[in-house]
Design a protein around this motif. Structure first.
Motif, short mmCIF file in Angstrom:
data_model
loop_
_atom_site.label_atom_id
_atom_site.label_comp_id
_atom_site.label_asym_id
_atom_site.label_seq_id
_atom_site.Cartn_x
_atom_site.Cartn_y
_atom_site.Cartn_z
N PHE A 404 -51.72 -40.68 105.89
CA PHE A 404 -50.28 -40.63 106.10
C PHE A 404 -49.85 -39.18 106.32
CE2 PHE A 404 -49.21 -44.61 103.31
CZ PHE A 404 -49.86 -45.42 104.24
N ALA A 405 -49.05 -38.97 107.35
CA ALA A 405 -48.46 -37.66 107.64
C ALA A 405 -46.96 -37.85 107.75
CB ALA A 405 -49.03 -37.07 108.93
N THR A 406 -46.20 -37.18 106.89
CA THR A 406 -44.78 -37.47 106.71
C THR A 406 -43.90 -36.31 107.16
OG1 THR A 406 -45.31 -38.84 104.79
CG2 THR A 406 -43.03 -38.12 105.01
N PRO A 409 -36.23 -34.95 106.16
CA PRO A 409 -35.40 -33.96 105.45
C PRO A 409 -35.79 -33.75 104.00
CG PRO A 409 -34.04 -35.56 106.64
CD PRO A 409 -35.42 -36.09 106.63
N GLN A 410 -36.60 -34.65 103.43
CA GLN A 410 -36.98 -34.53 102.03
C GLN A 410 -38.28 -33.75 101.84
OE1 GLN A 410 -38.09 -36.86 104.14
NE2 GLN A 410 -38.10 -38.80 103.02
N VAL A 411 -38.97 -33.39 102.91
CA VAL A 411 -40.24 -32.67 102.80
C VAL A 411 -39.99 -31.21 102.47
CG1 VAL A 411 -42.34 -31.96 104.01
CG2 VAL A 411 -41.40 -34.26 104.37
N VAL A 412 -40.68 -30.70 101.46
CA VAL A 412 -40.49 -29.30 101.04
C VAL A 412 -40.94 -28.36 102.16
CG1 VAL A 412 -40.79 -29.83 98.59
CG2 VAL A 412 -42.77 -29.11 99.95
N GLU A 420 -51.13 -19.92 103.10
CA GLU A 420 -52.30 -20.59 103.66
C GLU A 420 -52.28 -22.07 103.30
OE1 GLU A 420 -52.46 -17.99 101.60
OE2 GLU A 420 -53.09 -16.31 102.87
N ALA A 421 -51.98 -22.38 102.04
CA ALA A 421 -51.92 -23.78 101.62
C ALA A 421 -50.79 -24.51 102.34
CB ALA A 421 -51.71 -23.86 100.11
N THR A 422 -49.67 -23.81 102.57
CA THR A 422 -48.56 -24.42 103.30
C THR A 422 -48.99 -24.75 104.73
OG1 THR A 422 -46.91 -23.25 101.98
CG2 THR A 422 -46.21 -24.04 104.14
N ALA A 423 -49.65 -23.81 105.38
CA ALA A 423 -50.09 -24.03 106.76
C ALA A 423 -51.09 -25.17 106.86
CB ALA A 423 -50.70 -22.75 107.32
N GLU A 424 -51.93 -25.32 105.83
CA GLU A 424 -52.94 -26.36 105.85
C GLU A 424 -52.36 -27.74 105.57
OE1 GLU A 424 -57.07 -27.62 103.48
OE2 GLU A 424 -56.08 -25.69 103.05
N SER A 425 -51.47 -27.82 104.58
CA SER A 425 -50.97 -29.12 104.13
C SER A 425 -49.67 -29.55 104.78
CB SER A 425 -50.78 -29.10 102.61
OG SER A 425 -51.99 -28.90 101.94
N ILE A 426 -48.87 -28.57 105.28
CA ILE A 426 -47.57 -28.92 105.87
C ILE A 426 -47.46 -28.24 107.23
CG2 ILE A 426 -45.11 -29.24 105.33
CD1 ILE A 426 -45.69 -28.39 102.48
N PRO A 427 -48.40 -28.46 108.14
CA PRO A 427 -48.33 -27.78 109.43
C PRO A 427 -47.11 -28.25 110.24
CG PRO A 427 -50.01 -29.51 109.47
CD PRO A 427 -49.55 -29.38 108.05
N GLY A 428 -46.31 -27.29 110.68
CA GLY A 428 -45.13 -27.64 111.47
C GLY A 428 -44.12 -28.47 110.72
N GLY A 429 -44.17 -28.44 109.38
CA GLY A 429 -43.22 -29.20 108.59
C GLY A 429 -43.61 -30.64 108.34
#
Length: 551
Positions: A404-406, A409-412, A420-429
């Motif tokens: 699942f890729a979500t 507006p509720q995504v941090v 680095e962790a943000t780029a890996e787990s939340i790429p492009g939001g």
């Protein structure tokens, strides 16, 4: 696939159901202030025999904010909240925001090393904690952190009942070097902190999640992401000022933070809390305060149903019940509906989605997938798009399993000081959840399992959740957890840990034979171990990693 993902209600309601909502406020502080202005004398919190109005919360949080500012707390600073499900948690949130900062939600079960890490990683300069936790844990670690202001409170504050099951041997103290929260309220009575400017992009709470690997990461739950999903709860469950929210989830957890605190603030209804979850104590709170809505781990509802003396009449006030945080077997929802007299709706989300990204529409029963036996976690909530991705990162066809890729507006926006962790787990939001499942042709989503929990048995993929759902149908099984263990021939093989229902006895060989009749040869457990209780987090999730470590 995209059509259903973007407008999941098409398959359920047609075009009549709205797929979008617009929050009226940018911050949770503004939400609170609007409710305060409209109904200052309305009940905000019920805590045993104690009652706090919105005006009481306002005065107490004003005093806390003034105490923080006096101690040097500045705009953008962080304050740790190291308390149970007490009024102090809500006062702490509001006080941190009124002082221009944010809160760090800390599990009260955390010990010295964990507390040190969270305070150090967040850079917290203030701490609100239970007096007993200060004496037993915090006092010894604070010199290693940047905390300079400590405010303590007690679970005995703002109530006189002092239930012995929770407070036996407890006495209120104000340890040396700390300030008492109620003392601040008395000292700053009638005073207000300077006006503060907060925006929806400001961090409201840092909630720490371990994710799939590594040290815990601080998810940056902004005011706008939190407000959005508070509105999601309001619209999805049709909640209003006449409702009463039962706080069974820990308030430091995202479910309690949004599904209890934020939604109660938004609609201006009472929040019932009882220090920490004890099924008999919470059952008494239900009888006394007659809540209408709650959301919590399925283990909570199983425990309430098994509480001594519990009857269906106890739960008649609950009109909307949701469960999140752990998968639910279809057999369990059936058993709970029979026991409690209320249908438990599924809801699904993560810390990084501020609670729900999916939910079963209120009043609708979730379908069960014929092939896997999984109960649907619902459809994406308002303004939310969920894609199902294969190993190559591309969308898979309807009905095929993927991650699942979500987006919504509720995504941090990311993790605290972890680019680095943000780029890996939340790429492009878009949040890569690490959860594996599929969407059917009607737009229903089904969670299969965590990617990391898959068992590879002689080349066959076995998802623990599918095996557990079958085991929950056994008449003697109360709870079940399945893990992969090393096997010389198959590489891995399936082992189940089960706990018995009250008064029941489990024969491991009989359970193995029972399961063998009901699932493919490569799936059924080769080993069954009976335990009194399965290890769980404070939010009710079964800890498979602890079970794997036993082998």
């Amino acid at each position: 696939m995209s059509g259903y993902a973007e407008k999941p209600w098409l398959a359920l309601y047609g075009e009549d159901q709205p797929a979008s909502i617009t929050p009226e406020h940018d911050t949770l502080l503004a939400v609170f202030e609007a409710t305060l202005a409209a109904t200052p004398d309305a009940v905000a919190i019920r805590y045993f025999d104690g009652t706090l109005s919105y005006a009481d919360l306002d005065a107490a949080s004003d005093a806390l904010a003034l105490g923080l500012l006096e101690g040097g707390f500045a705009h953008g600073d962080r304050m740790g909240l190291y308390v149970q499900n007490d009024p102090a948690f809500v006062i702490g949130l509001l006080g941190a925001w009124k002082a221009g900062g944010s809160a760090v939600a800390i599990n009260p079960m955390n010990k010295a090393a964990e507390l040190t890490y969270l305070l150090t990683d967040s850079g917290a300069t203030a701490l609100l904690c239970l007096d007993e936790l200060y004496s037993s844990v915090a006092a010894g670690v604070l010199p290693e952190t940047s905390v300079t202001t400590v405010v303590t409170c007690s679970g005995l504050d703002r109530q006189t009942r002092g239930d012995a099951r929770l407070f036996e041997g407890t006495t209120k103290t104000t340890p040396e070097g700390t300030q008492d929260l109620d003392g601040l309220v008395e000292r700053f009575a009638g005073q207000q902190p300077p006006p503060v400017q907060l925006s929806g992009d400001d961090i409201g709470v840092l909630t720490y999640t371990s994710g799939t690997t590594g040290r815990p990461k601080g998810a940056m739950n902004t005011h706008s992401t939190m407000v959005f999903n508070a509105c999601t709860y309001r619209e999805w469950m049709s909640l209003g000022p006449d409702d009463v929210v039962l706080g069974v989830a820990p308030l430091f957890h995202i479910t309690g933070l949004i599904g209890h605190v934020a939604i109660a603030m938004l609609v201006g209804c009472p929040l019932v809390v009882a220090h920490r979850f004890h099924p008999d104590v919470v059952l008494e709170a239900i009888r006394e305060h007659r809540p209408t809505f709650t959301v919590g781990a399925i283990a909570v509802f199983i425990a309430l149903g098994n509480a001594e003396g519990a009857t269906r009449d106890d739960f008649t006030s609950l009109r909307a019940v949701y469960s999140g945080g752990a998968p639910i077997a279809p057999a369990v929802t059936d058993q709970l509906e029979e026991k409690l007299g209320v249908y438990v709706h599924n809801i699904y989300g993560l810390t990084e989605t501020n609670s729900p990204s999916h939910g079963v529409p209120f009043g609708v029963k979730a379908p069960v997938d014929e092939n896997s036996g999984a109960l649907s976690v619902g459809v994406p909530v308002y303004d939310t798009v969920v894609r199902v991705l294969g190993e190559d990162g591309e969308e898979v066809p309807v009905g095929e399993v993927g991650e699942f890729a979500t987006s919504g507006p509720q995504v941090v926006p990311g993790y605290w000081e972890r680019p680095e962790a943000t780029a890996e787990s939340i790429p492009g939001g878009e949040l890569r959840t690490g959860d594996v499942g599929f969407m059917d042709a009607q737009g229903w989503f089904f969670l299969v399992d965590r990617k990391k929990d898959m068992i590879n048995a002689a080349g066959y993929k076995v998802w623990p959740r599918e095996v557990e759902d079958v085991l929950y149908g056994h008449p003697a099984v109360r709870e079940a957890a399945v893990v992969g263990i090393p096997d010389e021939v198959r590489g891995e093989t399936v082992k189940a840990y089960v706990s018995p229902r009250p008064g029941a006895t489990i024969d491991p060989d009989e359970v193995i034979a029972w399961a063998k009749e009901r699932m493919a040869a490569y799936k059924y457990p080769r080993f069954v171990e009976v335990v009194d209780e399965l290890p769980k987090t404070t939010t009710g999730k079964i800890l498979r990693r602890e079970l794997r470590a036993r082998n």
